[in-house]
Design a protein around this motif. Structure first.
Motif, PDB file in Angstrom:
ATOM      1  N   SER A 126       1.042  39.469 -15.606  1.00  0.00           N
ATOM      2  CA  SER A 126       0.505  40.553 -16.515  1.00  0.00           C
ATOM      3  C   SER A 126       1.111  40.306 -17.691  1.00  0.00           C
ATOM      4  O   SER A 126       0.584  40.875 -18.984  1.00  0.00           O
ATOM      5  CB  SER A 126       1.156  42.034 -15.968  1.00  0.00           C
ATOM      6  N   ARG A 127       2.368  39.654 -17.987  1.00  0.00           N
ATOM      7  CA  ARG A 127       2.992  39.626 -19.360  1.00  0.00           C
ATOM      8  C   ARG A 127       3.755  38.255 -19.589  1.00  0.00           C
ATOM      9  O   ARG A 127       4.619  38.141 -20.565  1.00  0.00           O
ATOM     10  CB  ARG A 127       3.975  40.899 -19.741  1.00  0.00           C
ATOM     11  N   GLY A 128       3.566  37.349 -18.598  1.00  0.00           N
ATOM     12  CA  GLY A 128       4.194  36.045 -18.911  1.00  0.00           C
ATOM     13  C   GLY A 128       5.595  35.965 -18.252  1.00  0.00           C
ATOM     14  O   GLY A 128       6.105  36.972 -17.945  1.00  0.00           O
ATOM     15  N   GLY A 129       6.173  34.658 -18.253  1.00  0.00           N
ATOM     16  CA  GLY A 129       7.402  34.651 -17.709  1.00  0.00           C
ATOM     17  C   GLY A 129       7.295  33.325 -16.592  1.00  0.00           C
ATOM     18  O   GLY A 129       6.070  32.392 -16.640  1.00  0.00           O
ATOM     19  N   VAL A 130       8.355  32.664 -16.347  1.00  0.00           N
ATOM     20  CA  VAL A 130       8.505  31.569 -15.495  1.00  0.00           C
ATOM     21  C   VAL A 130       9.406  31.775 -14.260  1.00  0.00           C
ATOM     22  O   VAL A 130      10.216  32.601 -14.214  1.00  0.00           O
ATOM     23  CB  VAL A 130       9.034  30.481 -16.268  1.00  0.00           C
ATOM     24  N   PHE A 131       8.610  31.607 -12.891  1.00  0.00           N
ATOM     25  CA  PHE A 131       9.363  31.891 -11.615  1.00  0.00           C
ATOM     26  C   PHE A 131       9.705  30.584 -11.103  1.00  0.00           C
ATOM     27  O   PHE A 131       8.861  29.560 -11.096  1.00  0.00           O
ATOM     28  CB  PHE A 131       8.042  32.572 -11.022  1.00  0.00           C
ATOM     29  N   MET A 132      10.878  30.439 -10.313  1.00  0.00           N
ATOM     30  CA  MET A 132      11.255  29.157  -9.597  1.00  0.00           C
ATOM     31  C   MET A 132      11.977  29.469  -8.503  1.00  0.00           C
ATOM     32  O   MET A 132      12.731  30.405  -8.448  1.00  0.00           O
ATOM     33  CB  MET A 132      12.577  28.806 -10.799  1.00  0.00           C
ATOM     34  N   TYR A 133      11.592  28.871  -7.514  1.00  0.00           N
ATOM     35  CA  TYR A 133      12.284  28.762  -6.299  1.00  0.00           C
ATOM     36  C   TYR A 133      12.386  27.385  -5.946  1.00  0.00           C
ATOM     37  O   TYR A 133      11.723  26.671  -5.250  1.00  0.00           O
ATOM     38  CB  TYR A 133      11.733  29.516  -4.897  1.00  0.00           C
ATOM     39  N   PRO A 134      13.413  26.667  -6.567  1.00  0.00           N
ATOM     40  CA  PRO A 134      13.872  25.304  -6.462  1.00  0.00           C
ATOM     41  C   PRO A 134      14.366  24.838  -4.911  1.00  0.00           C
ATOM     42  O   PRO A 134      14.844  25.775  -4.374  1.00  0.00           O
ATOM     43  CB  PRO A 134      14.871  25.001  -7.404  1.00  0.00           C
ATOM     44  N   ALA A 135      14.279  23.432  -4.730  1.00  0.00           N
ATOM     45  CA  ALA A 135      14.927  22.813  -3.776  1.00  0.00           C
ATOM     46  C   ALA A 135      16.229  22.825  -4.350  1.00  0.00           C
ATOM     47  O   ALA A 135      16.813  22.945  -5.432  1.00  0.00           O
ATOM     48  CB  ALA A 135      14.631  21.824  -3.661  1.00  0.00           C
ATOM     49  N   ASP A 136      17.316  22.939  -3.221  1.00  0.00           N
ATOM     50  CA  ASP A 136      19.049  22.834  -3.688  1.00  0.00           C
ATOM     51  C   ASP A 136      19.558  21.831  -2.485  1.00  0.00           C
ATOM     52  O   ASP A 136      18.984  21.446  -1.760  1.00  0.00           O
ATOM     53  CB  ASP A 136      19.409  24.149  -4.039  1.00  0.00           C
ATOM     54  N   THR A 137      20.840  21.847  -2.712  1.00  0.00           N
ATOM     55  CA  THR A 137      21.618  20.728  -2.265  1.00  0.00           C
ATOM     56  C   THR A 137      21.956  21.345  -0.594  1.00  0.00           C
ATOM     57  O   THR A 137      22.547  20.363   0.041  1.00  0.00           O
ATOM     58  CB  THR A 137      22.893  20.649  -2.675  1.00  0.00           C
ATOM     59  N   ARG A 138      21.523  22.581  -0.120  1.00  0.00           N
ATOM     60  CA  ARG A 138      21.918  23.283   0.882  1.00  0.00           C
ATOM     61  C   ARG A 138      21.472  22.267   2.226  1.00  0.00           C
ATOM     62  O   ARG A 138      22.148  21.966   3.315  1.00  0.00           O
ATOM     63  CB  ARG A 138      21.718  24.539   1.017  1.00  0.00           C
ATOM     64  N   ASP A 139      20.211  22.204   2.337  1.00  0.00           N
ATOM     65  CA  ASP A 139      19.564  21.419   3.530  1.00  0.00           C
ATOM     66  C   ASP A 139      18.591  20.730   2.718  1.00  0.00           C
ATOM     67  O   ASP A 139      17.558  21.133   2.598  1.00  0.00           O
ATOM     68  CB  ASP A 139      19.164  22.717   4.012  1.00  0.00           C
ATOM     69  N   THR A 140      18.527  19.367   2.805  1.00  0.00           N
ATOM     70  CA  THR A 140      17.444  18.438   2.205  1.00  0.00           C
ATOM     71  C   THR A 140      16.479  18.272   2.958  1.00  0.00           C
ATOM     72  O   THR A 140      15.220  17.883   2.455  1.00  0.00           O
ATOM     73  CB  THR A 140      18.207  16.907   1.924  1.00  0.00           C
ATOM     74  N   ALA A 141      16.482  18.565   4.197  1.00  0.00           N
ATOM     75  CA  ALA A 141      15.254  18.737   5.096  1.00  0.00           C
ATOM     76  C   ALA A 141      14.499  20.103   4.672  1.00  0.00           C
ATOM     77  O   ALA A 141      13.418  19.838   5.366  1.00  0.00           O
ATOM     78  CB  ALA A 141      15.620  18.846   6.511  1.00  0.00           C
ATOM     79  N   MET A 142      14.811  20.847   4.074  1.00  0.00           N
ATOM     80  CA  MET A 142      14.245  21.968   3.664  1.00  0.00           C
ATOM     81  C   MET A 142      14.002  22.282   2.248  1.00  0.00           C
ATOM     82  O   MET A 142      14.990  22.908   1.468  1.00  0.00           O
ATOM     83  CB  MET A 142      15.041  23.368   4.399  1.00  0.00           C
ATOM     84  N   PRO A 143      12.936  21.576   1.708  1.00  0.00           N
ATOM     85  CA  PRO A 143      13.014  21.592   0.029  1.00  0.00           C
ATOM     86  C   PRO A 143      12.520  23.090  -0.571  1.00  0.00           C
ATOM     87  O   PRO A 143      11.409  23.370  -0.436  1.00  0.00           O
ATOM     88  CB  PRO A 143      12.079  20.603  -0.159  1.00  0.00           C
ATOM     89  N   GLY A 144      13.468  23.925  -0.856  1.00  0.00           N
ATOM     90  CA  GLY A 144      13.262  25.318  -1.179  1.00  0.00           C
ATOM     91  C   GLY A 144      12.907  26.094  -0.130  1.00  0.00           C
ATOM     92  O   GLY A 144      13.265  25.865   1.237  1.00  0.00           O
ATOM     93  N   LYS A 145      12.289  27.298  -0.339  1.00  0.00           N
ATOM     94  CA  LYS A 145      12.228  28.384   0.592  1.00  0.00           C
ATOM     95  C   LYS A 145      10.773  28.543   0.975  1.00  0.00           C
ATOM     96  O   LYS A 145      10.109  28.859   2.087  1.00  0.00           O
ATOM     97  CB  LYS A 145      13.091  29.948   0.288  1.00  0.00           C
ATOM     98  N   LEU A 146       9.839  28.433  -0.078  1.00  0.00           N
ATOM     99  CA  LEU A 146       8.636  28.936   0.078  1.00  0.00           C
ATOM    100  C   LEU A 146       7.892  28.037   0.530  1.00  0.00           C
ATOM    101  O   LEU A 146       7.822  26.833   0.508  1.00  0.00           O
ATOM    102  CB  LEU A 146       8.222  29.339  -1.550  1.00  0.00           C
ATOM    103  N   ARG A 147       6.733  28.441   1.500  1.00  0.00           N
ATOM    104  CA  ARG A 147       6.017  27.735   2.191  1.00  0.00           C
ATOM    105  C   ARG A 147       4.553  27.076   1.182  1.00  0.00           C
ATOM    106  O   ARG A 147       4.092  27.930   0.391  1.00  0.00           O
ATOM    107  CB  ARG A 147       5.260  28.334   3.477  1.00  0.00           C
ATOM    108  N   LEU A 148       4.226  25.943   1.321  1.00  0.00           N
ATOM    109  CA  LEU A 148       3.275  25.446   0.570  1.00  0.00           C
ATOM    110  C   LEU A 148       1.754  25.818   0.716  1.00  0.00           C
ATOM    111  O   LEU A 148       1.127  26.319  -0.304  1.00  0.00           O
ATOM    112  CB  LEU A 148       3.184  23.814   0.848  1.00  0.00           C
TER     113      LEU A 148
END
Ligand code: AHM
Ligand code: MG
Length: 334
Positions: free
Chosen positions: A255-277
């Motif tokens: 609607s008005r622009g912006g950037v959304f991020m859910y990055p991978a992080d160092t907690r669990d390398t087997a789980m790159p981020g939270k969102l499903r592809l």
């Protein structure tokens, strides 16, 4: 103003661009009808006994809410019998759901996150449904998970419904992005915005800042530079929003622009981020690209990723193109 319904829009698209075959049109209408039913259940809240947890876990080990299960059932039941699908897959089901033999089979495959933003259900904040449509591979026999392992660029349609102050359906069939608002009195979807376009630049970002201590350096650098504001390297002040419902955050960005991020992080390398592809990132990436934005996993275009499993997770950076380019550049150039 003359009102254009979803049905009329789809029929006209089919005639004009020949871009929506009859079976795909039926599929979209059935999904939209299911979203209407989900919207109705969401709107009832405590009065419909739909709030709270169901005391079960899904394949990702997440506690399911009653509405997660109700929405999944609504989508399955609505889509089983129409003859337009070969199989379905959902965030809430471990494996794929082939169309039962008692029904005719079609040439499409539907994936969905039936109720996105589950943590917001019980607090009356916007939630939604996300869906993705793939073609069944040529000559497919009994559908298997392998048939779904197609990159997002193969999607023939994608969309989401957002259950907020208004219920809206945002849809692409690869020919731009259009938005329909649910007329609750009439029970119909009405076209309210044609050809949505994400502004190329923005001063707004969305990320769960509470995870910042776990981030990798490119994300820390990118966010730190935005937080530094007008006297920092970016030379402008940024604002932040985080609804914790991807549908609501993406809808704001459309609607008005912006950037959304859910990055991978160092907690669990087997789980790159939270969102499903396959049923979160891919449909949103298609919508965002169709609206002139960009979507990457930090290194490559999300739509180019060849999946290897149904519930695969992926880091997500999407929205206004100029910002996605900056944060992707920090990942790729070091
Ligand atoms: P869900 O599909 O189980 O609801 O999870 C996905 C949601 C997204 O809608 C949202 O962007 C994210 O999870 C929020 O995560 P967090 O609670 O870590 O901020
Ligand atoms: Mg989700």
């Amino acid at each position: 103003m003359k009102r254009v319904s979803l049905t009329q829009y789809l029929v006209e698209e089919q005639r004009k661009n020949n871009s929506i075959p009859a079976e795909l049109r039926l599929l979209i209408e059935v999904v939209a009808r299911a979203c209407k039913t989900i919207s109705h259940a969401v709107g009832k809240g405590a009065l419909g006994d739909v709030l709270g947890t169901a005391n079960t876990e899904n394949i990702q080990g997440e506690v399911q809410k009653k509405l997660d299960i109700i929405s999944n059932e609504i989508l399955l039941e609505a889509n089983e019998w129409g003859g337009h699908l070969a199989a379905m897959a959902s965030e809430e089901m471990e494996s794929i759901h082939p169309i039962p033999n008692r029904y005719p089979k079609g040439e499409y495959m539907l994936l969905f996150d039936p109720l996105d933003g589950s943590s917001n259900i019980d607090v009356n904040v916007s939630i939604g449904t996300i869906f993705s449509v793939l073609k069944a591979p040529e000559g497919m026999g009994e559908p298997s998970e392998a048939d779904f392992m197609q990159p997002g660029s193969e999607q023939v349609a994608a969309g989401y419904a957002v259950y907020g102050p208004q219920t809206m359906l945002v849809l692409t069939t690869g020919n731009g992005v259009n938005c329909f608002t649910l007329d609750r009195e009439m029970g119909s979807w009405v076209l309210t915005q044609r050809n949505m376009q994400i502004p190329e630049t923005t001063k707004e970002f969305a990320i769960n800042m509470s995870n910042s201590r776990h981030w990798y350096p490119p994300v820390t650098r990118y966010v730190d530079e935005m937080l530094a504001g007008s006297t920092g390297p970016r030379g402008k002040d940024f604002n932040m929003r985080w609804v914790a419902s991807m549908v609501a955050d993406v809808h704001r960005i459309l609607s008005r622009g912006g950037v959304f991020m859910y990055p991978a992080d160092t907690r669990d390398t087997a789980m790159p981020g939270k969102l499903r592809l396959m049923y979160e990132a891919n449909p949103m990436a298609m919508i965002v690209e169709q609206a002139g934005g960009a979507a990457t996993d930090g290194k490559q275009r999300i739509l180019d990723i060849v999946p290897h499993k149904l519930h695969q997770r992926v880091p997500v950076f999407l929205g206004s193109k100029a910002e996605v380019d900056v944060v992707t550049g920090y990942h790729t150039q070091g």
